[in-house]
Structures are given as structure tokens and as C-alpha cells.
Design a protein around this motif. Structure first.
Motif, short mmCIF file in Angstrom:
data_model
loop_
_atom_site.label_atom_id
_atom_site.label_comp_id
_atom_site.label_asym_id
_atom_site.label_seq_id
_atom_site.Cartn_x
_atom_site.Cartn_y
_atom_site.Cartn_z
N SER A 1 0.85 -1.16 0.07
CA SER A 1 0.00 -0.05 -0.01
C SER A 1 0.78 1.23 0.07
N ALA A 2 2.06 1.24 -0.42
CA ALA A 2 3.03 2.60 -0.42
C ALA A 2 2.68 2.88 -1.88
N ARG A 3 2.20 2.37 -2.86
CA ARG A 3 1.99 3.15 -4.14
C ARG A 3 0.77 3.26 -4.45
N PRO A 4 0.37 4.46 -5.14
CA PRO A 4 -1.10 4.63 -5.75
C PRO A 4 -1.34 3.85 -6.81
N VAL A 5 -2.56 3.78 -7.24
CA VAL A 5 -3.13 2.89 -8.37
C VAL A 5 -2.92 3.80 -9.56
N ALA A 6 -2.02 3.18 -10.55
CA ALA A 6 -2.09 4.16 -11.69
C ALA A 6 -3.16 4.15 -12.79
N GLY A 7 -3.58 2.93 -12.84
CA GLY A 7 -4.59 2.66 -13.72
C GLY A 7 -4.82 1.13 -13.95
N THR A 8 -5.56 1.07 -15.08
CA THR A 8 -5.81 -0.58 -15.48
C THR A 8 -4.87 -0.94 -16.49
N ILE A 9 -4.43 -2.12 -16.49
CA ILE A 9 -3.41 -2.76 -17.37
C ILE A 9 -4.13 -3.16 -18.56
N PHE A 10 -3.91 -2.48 -19.56
CA PHE A 10 -4.69 -2.66 -20.83
C PHE A 10 -3.94 -3.76 -21.88
N ASP A 11 -2.78 -3.75 -21.75
CA ASP A 11 -1.88 -4.65 -22.69
C ASP A 11 -0.21 -4.53 -22.13
N VAL A 12 0.59 -5.34 -22.44
CA VAL A 12 1.82 -5.57 -22.08
C VAL A 12 2.58 -6.03 -23.55
N ASP A 13 3.95 -5.24 -23.69
CA ASP A 13 4.42 -5.68 -24.91
C ASP A 13 6.02 -5.55 -24.53
N ASP A 14 6.97 -5.76 -25.57
CA ASP A 14 8.47 -5.79 -25.37
C ASP A 14 8.79 -4.35 -24.81
#
Length: 135
Positions: A114-127
């Protein structure tokens, strides 16, 4: 207020462009994740749990003055940021989950207790990184 009894002209905003007052003595870089602090001022995103990530900063902004003497444009949408490392690295299996701000250009899989805030929702991951959806 009471219920309508005739037509109403209801203003609309697209929701993808926002403008916030910038914290004094703060520099925000173009393309960085931006956040609102507890005073409502825009600051660079980072690993501070009380920050609220609001999107991608659109241009370099330097506020050498007092809180709010400069404003910055922030955009919501889906943007690619750096992926954290080691056990905090985000993978395709994490798509749809929340990710957390490490700094103004990096996201991680966990909140680090709980030290970091939510940035957003993971939409995709690439290289090249993690695509994060800001709403």
C-alpha cells in the motif's frame, strides 16, 4: 433540487482532456504520469500512497512560483509506460488488473504494501512496456 419539469441544457465534456493547477516549485515533463496531491495540486506521479494518478501530462510545465500559479493539461486514455522489474514486473496475465505508480514513467504489479497509488488498469503488455488505461 427537485426533478425536472421541462427540458434542460446539460453541458458536456469529452472527459479525455483535463487541466489542473500545478504545485509550486514543481516541474512536470511531457509524457509523464501526473497525479493530484492531498492539496489538489498536480505533481509528478510517484510511490506516495496518497497521490491520485489522473493521466498523462501533455507538455513540459515548470512552476517556479506559488501553488496554482501555473496550470497543466493532462489527458486520459491508454498510454505505454515502463515496466517494473523482478517480481513486480507486469505480464500479459495481469491484463485487466490495476497497476501501481513507481515513479512518473514506471508501473508495477503490486502496491508495495500500500505504499504506491493505483496508476490505472493494465490494458496490454509488450516488449517496450505496459499500456495503462487512465479513466
Amino acid at each position: 433540487m427537485t426533478a425536472l419539469t421541462e427540458d434542460r441544457n446539460t453541458p458536456q465534456r469529452s472527459g479525455d482532456n483535463r487541466n489542473f493547477p500545478v504545485k509550486g516549485a514543481t516541474t512536470l515533463f511531457a509524457g509523464s504520469m501526473a497525479a493530484i496531491d492531498t492539496t489538489g495540486m498536480l505533481v509528478p506521479a510517484g510511490a506516495t500512497a496518497t497521490l491520485k494518478i489522473v493521466g498523462r501530462n501533455e507538455r513540459r510545465v515548470v512552476n517556479a512560483g506559488a501553488d496554482g500559479s501555473v496550470r497543466a493539461d493532462v489527458k486520459t486514455g491508454v498510454f505505454r509506460f515502463g515496466n517494473s522489474a523482478s517480481t513486480d514486473a507486469i505480464t500479459l496475465a495481469d491484463v485487466g488488473s490495476s497497476c501501481y505508480a513507481v515513479d512518473d514513467q514506471t508501473v508495477a504489479k503490486t502496491s508495495n504494501s500500500s505504499a504506491r497509488p493505483v496508476a490505472g488498469t493494465i490494458f496490454d503488455v509488450d516488449d517496450d512496456g505496459v499500456w495503462v488505461k487512465f479513466s
